[in-house]
Design a protein around this motif. Structure first.
Motif, PDB file in Angstrom:
ATOM      1  N   PRO A  31       0.800  -1.232   0.000  1.00 52.45           N
ATOM      2  CA  PRO A  31       0.000   0.000   0.000  1.00 52.45           C
ATOM      3  C   PRO A  31       0.838   1.289   0.000  1.00 52.45           C
ATOM      4  CG  PRO A  31      -0.886  -1.562   1.590  1.00 52.45           C
ATOM      5  CD  PRO A  31       0.432  -2.116   1.108  1.00 52.45           C
ATOM      6  N   LEU A  32       2.112   1.180   0.334  1.00 51.94           N
ATOM      7  CA  LEU A  32       2.972   2.368   0.354  1.00 51.94           C
ATOM      8  C   LEU A  32       3.533   2.723  -1.018  1.00 51.94           C
ATOM      9  CD1 LEU A  32       5.072   1.692   3.595  1.00 51.94           C
ATOM     10  CD2 LEU A  32       2.990   3.070   3.359  1.00 51.94           C
ATOM     11  N   TYR A  33       3.490   1.777  -1.950  1.00 54.73           N
ATOM     12  CA  TYR A  33       4.068   2.041  -3.265  1.00 54.73           C
ATOM     13  C   TYR A  33       3.209   3.053  -4.021  1.00 54.73           C
ATOM     14  CZ  TYR A  33       6.642  -2.359  -2.449  1.00 54.73           C
ATOM     15  OH  TYR A  33       7.425  -3.342  -1.930  1.00 54.73           O
ATOM     16  N   PRO A  34       3.836   4.062  -4.612  1.00 53.82           N
ATOM     17  CA  PRO A  34       3.068   5.010  -5.438  1.00 53.82           C
ATOM     18  C   PRO A  34       2.462   4.287  -6.645  1.00 53.82           C
ATOM     19  CG  PRO A  34       5.305   5.810  -5.023  1.00 53.82           C
ATOM     20  CD  PRO A  34       5.245   4.401  -4.522  1.00 53.82           C
ATOM     21  N   ASP A  35       1.268   4.689  -7.027  1.00 55.11           N
ATOM     22  CA  ASP A  35       0.591   4.059  -8.164  1.00 55.11           C
ATOM     23  C   ASP A  35       1.446   4.083  -9.426  1.00 55.11           C
ATOM     24  OD1 ASP A  35      -1.627   3.475  -6.623  1.00 55.11           O
ATOM     25  OD2 ASP A  35      -2.713   5.286  -7.229  1.00 55.11           O
ATOM     26  N   SER A  36       2.262   5.125  -9.590  1.00 52.94           N
ATOM     27  CA  SER A  36       3.056   5.279 -10.813  1.00 52.94           C
ATOM     28  C   SER A  36       4.134   4.202 -10.962  1.00 52.94           C
ATOM     29  CB  SER A  36       3.711   6.662 -10.846  1.00 52.94           C
ATOM     30  OG  SER A  36       4.571   6.825  -9.733  1.00 52.94           O
ATOM     31  N   ILE A  37       4.557   3.579  -9.873  1.00 57.85           N
ATOM     32  CA  ILE A  37       5.597   2.543  -9.977  1.00 57.85           C
ATOM     33  C   ILE A  37       5.107   1.175  -9.487  1.00 57.85           C
ATOM     34  CG2 ILE A  37       7.503   4.188  -9.759  1.00 57.85           C
ATOM     35  CD1 ILE A  37       7.857   3.073  -6.843  1.00 57.85           C
ATOM     36  N   ASP A  55      -9.617  -9.132   4.857  1.00 64.49           N
ATOM     37  CA  ASP A  55      -8.849  -8.326   5.806  1.00 64.49           C
ATOM     38  C   ASP A  55      -9.131  -6.846   5.562  1.00 64.49           C
ATOM     39  OD1 ASP A  55      -6.895  -7.025   7.329  1.00 64.49           O
ATOM     40  OD2 ASP A  55      -5.361  -8.525   6.899  1.00 64.49           O
ATOM     41  N   LYS A  56      -9.850  -6.237   6.496  1.00 66.15           N
ATOM     42  CA  LYS A  56     -10.236  -4.825   6.354  1.00 66.15           C
ATOM     43  C   LYS A  56      -9.032  -3.892   6.329  1.00 66.15           C
ATOM     44  CE  LYS A  56     -13.438  -3.291   9.110  1.00 66.15           C
ATOM     45  NZ  LYS A  56     -14.519  -3.071  10.104  1.00 66.15           N
ATOM     46  N   PHE A  57      -7.929  -4.321   6.893  1.00 61.32           N
ATOM     47  CA  PHE A  57      -6.746  -3.460   6.888  1.00 61.32           C
ATOM     48  C   PHE A  57      -6.311  -3.152   5.457  1.00 61.32           C
ATOM     49  CE2 PHE A  57      -5.737  -5.647  11.086  1.00 61.32           C
ATOM     50  CZ  PHE A  57      -6.197  -4.588  11.848  1.00 61.32           C
ATOM     51  N   PHE A  58      -6.560  -4.067   4.533  1.00 58.52           N
ATOM     52  CA  PHE A  58      -6.157  -3.878   3.141  1.00 58.52           C
ATOM     53  C   PHE A  58      -7.346  -3.605   2.227  1.00 58.52           C
ATOM     54  CE2 PHE A  58      -2.698  -6.153   5.104  1.00 58.52           C
ATOM     55  CZ  PHE A  58      -1.594  -5.490   4.602  1.00 58.52           C
ATOM     56  N   GLU A  59      -8.538  -3.865   2.728  1.00 56.48           N
ATOM     57  CA  GLU A  59      -9.736  -3.724   1.921  1.00 56.48           C
ATOM     58  C   GLU A  59     -10.242  -2.284   1.903  1.00 56.48           C
ATOM     59  OE1 GLU A  59     -12.640  -6.987   2.312  1.00 56.48           O
ATOM     60  OE2 GLU A  59     -14.028  -5.382   2.828  1.00 56.48           O
ATOM     61  N   GLU A  60     -10.113  -1.617   3.013  1.00 52.20           N
ATOM     62  CA  GLU A  60     -10.639  -0.259   3.167  1.00 52.20           C
ATOM     63  C   GLU A  60      -9.486   0.680   3.510  1.00 52.20           C
ATOM     64  OE1 GLU A  60     -13.416  -0.644   6.378  1.00 52.20           O
ATOM     65  OE2 GLU A  60     -14.658  -2.090   5.293  1.00 52.20           O
ATOM     66  N   ALA A  61      -9.837   1.934   3.748  1.00 56.27           N
ATOM     67  CA  ALA A  61      -8.831   2.869   4.243  1.00 56.27           C
ATOM     68  C   ALA A  61      -8.399   2.368   5.629  1.00 56.27           C
ATOM     69  CB  ALA A  61      -9.403   4.266   4.328  1.00 56.27           C
ATOM     70  N   ALA A  62      -7.142   2.078   5.761  1.00 57.94           N
ATOM     71  CA  ALA A  62      -6.631   1.524   7.007  1.00 57.94           C
ATOM     72  C   ALA A  62      -6.638   2.575   8.107  1.00 57.94           C
ATOM     73  CB  ALA A  62      -5.212   1.002   6.797  1.00 57.94           C
ATOM     74  N   ALA A  64      -5.189   4.892  11.030  1.00 64.25           N
ATOM     75  CA  ALA A  64      -3.897   5.599  11.041  1.00 64.25           C
ATOM     76  C   ALA A  64      -2.819   4.766  11.723  1.00 64.25           C
ATOM     77  CB  ALA A  64      -4.051   6.950  11.732  1.00 64.25           C
ATOM     78  N   TRP A  65      -3.162   4.095  12.824  1.00 62.27           N
ATOM     79  CA  TRP A  65      -2.153   3.304  13.535  1.00 62.27           C
ATOM     80  C   TRP A  65      -1.650   2.147  12.679  1.00 62.27           C
ATOM     81  CZ3 TRP A  65      -3.272  -1.793  14.239  1.00 62.27           C
ATOM     82  CH2 TRP A  65      -4.619  -2.171  14.249  1.00 62.27           C
ATOM     83  N   PHE A  66      -2.517   1.568  11.826  1.00 59.16           N
ATOM     84  CA  PHE A  66      -2.077   0.476  10.959  1.00 59.16           C
ATOM     85  C   PHE A  66      -1.145   0.997   9.873  1.00 59.16           C
ATOM     86  CE2 PHE A  66      -2.485  -2.535   7.427  1.00 59.16           C
ATOM     87  CZ  PHE A  66      -2.113  -3.710   8.079  1.00 59.16           C
ATOM     88  N   THR A  67      -1.418   2.182   9.377  1.00 65.42           N
ATOM     89  CA  THR A  67      -0.519   2.796   8.397  1.00 65.42           C
ATOM     90  C   THR A  67       0.853   3.022   9.017  1.00 65.42           C
ATOM     91  OG1 THR A  67      -2.395   3.831   7.283  1.00 65.42           O
ATOM     92  CG2 THR A  67      -0.212   4.767   6.847  1.00 65.42           C
ATOM     93  N   VAL A  68       0.886   3.435  10.282  1.00 64.70           N
ATOM     94  CA  VAL A  68       2.169   3.585  10.994  1.00 64.70           C
ATOM     95  C   VAL A  68       2.868   2.231  11.088  1.00 64.70           C
ATOM     96  CG1 VAL A  68       3.247   4.161  13.213  1.00 64.70           C
ATOM     97  CG2 VAL A  68       1.486   5.651  12.248  1.00 64.70           C
ATOM     98  N   PHE A  69       2.122   1.167  11.358  1.00 65.20           N
ATOM     99  CA  PHE A  69       2.710  -0.180  11.417  1.00 65.20           C
ATOM    100  C   PHE A  69       3.328  -0.559  10.067  1.00 65.20           C
ATOM    101  CE2 PHE A  69       0.021  -2.203  15.080  1.00 65.20           C
ATOM    102  CZ  PHE A  69       0.528  -1.280  15.963  1.00 65.20           C
TER     103      PHE A  69
END
Length: 164
Positions: A31-37, A55-62, A64-69
């Motif tokens: 999920p951190l990779y920019p769409d362009s690459i 897995d909702k962590f990847f299905e929806e907007a995660a 904020a704490w999961f994004t930090v993880f």
């Protein structure tokens, strides 16, 4: 230096990290990779994962704490995991220190994810169980590894008479 084949726990950890590094790069931090690459096959992997595990962590907007993880996984977890492969092979003396920290971080973050999974009210018990079957062995291995690394460090730091 004893061969990794004579160090059974290190061999287990080595095999885990060999499998784990591609998982980090192809799934966990995607999920951190920019769409362009971002290669299209990563989207197919993620969609397969979502369809299989819900897995909702990847299905929806995660959350904020999961994004930090995920950021922690990219900046700390992945580099240590890559380092561990070679370090375990050469029996690097820093293995216990680095893998203890890695283990604690892994147990804490994975346990938080499991707690969140079981709080979801829009998933069935079976879906939560399936996710637990994916996350829990990972946390368990990290906990065992952490205990092993703690005992290795303790053995190096405490005089033998204190341990007897």
């Amino acid at each position: 230096m004893p061969s990794i084949f004579s160090r059974k726990r290190d061999l287990l950890y080595f095999l885990f990290f060999v499998i784990h590094v591609p998982t980090i790069l192809l799934a966990d931090i995607s999920p951190l990779y920019p769409d362009s690459i971002r290669p299209a096959f990563l989207d197919r992997i993620q969609q397969f994962y979502i369809n299989t595990y819900h897995d909702k962590f990847f299905e929806e907007a995660a959350p904020a704490w999961f994004t930090v993880f995920i950021i922690m996984e990219a900046l700390y977890h992945a580099p240590v995991s890559i380092w561990a492969i070679g370090a375990l092979l050469r029996d690097d003396p820093l293995v216990p220190l680095n893998l203890l920290v890695w283990s604690v971080q892994t147990v804490v973050t994975t346990s938080a994810c499991l707690a969140e999974v079981w709080s979801w009210t829009d998933r069935t018990h079976e879906q939560k169980s399936n996710l637990t079957k994916l996350y829990a062995p990972y946390a368990l291995l990290a906990a065992v590894m952490g205990l092993d690394m703690f005992l290795r460090l303790r053995g190096r730091l405490l005089p033998k008479t204190k341990r007897e």
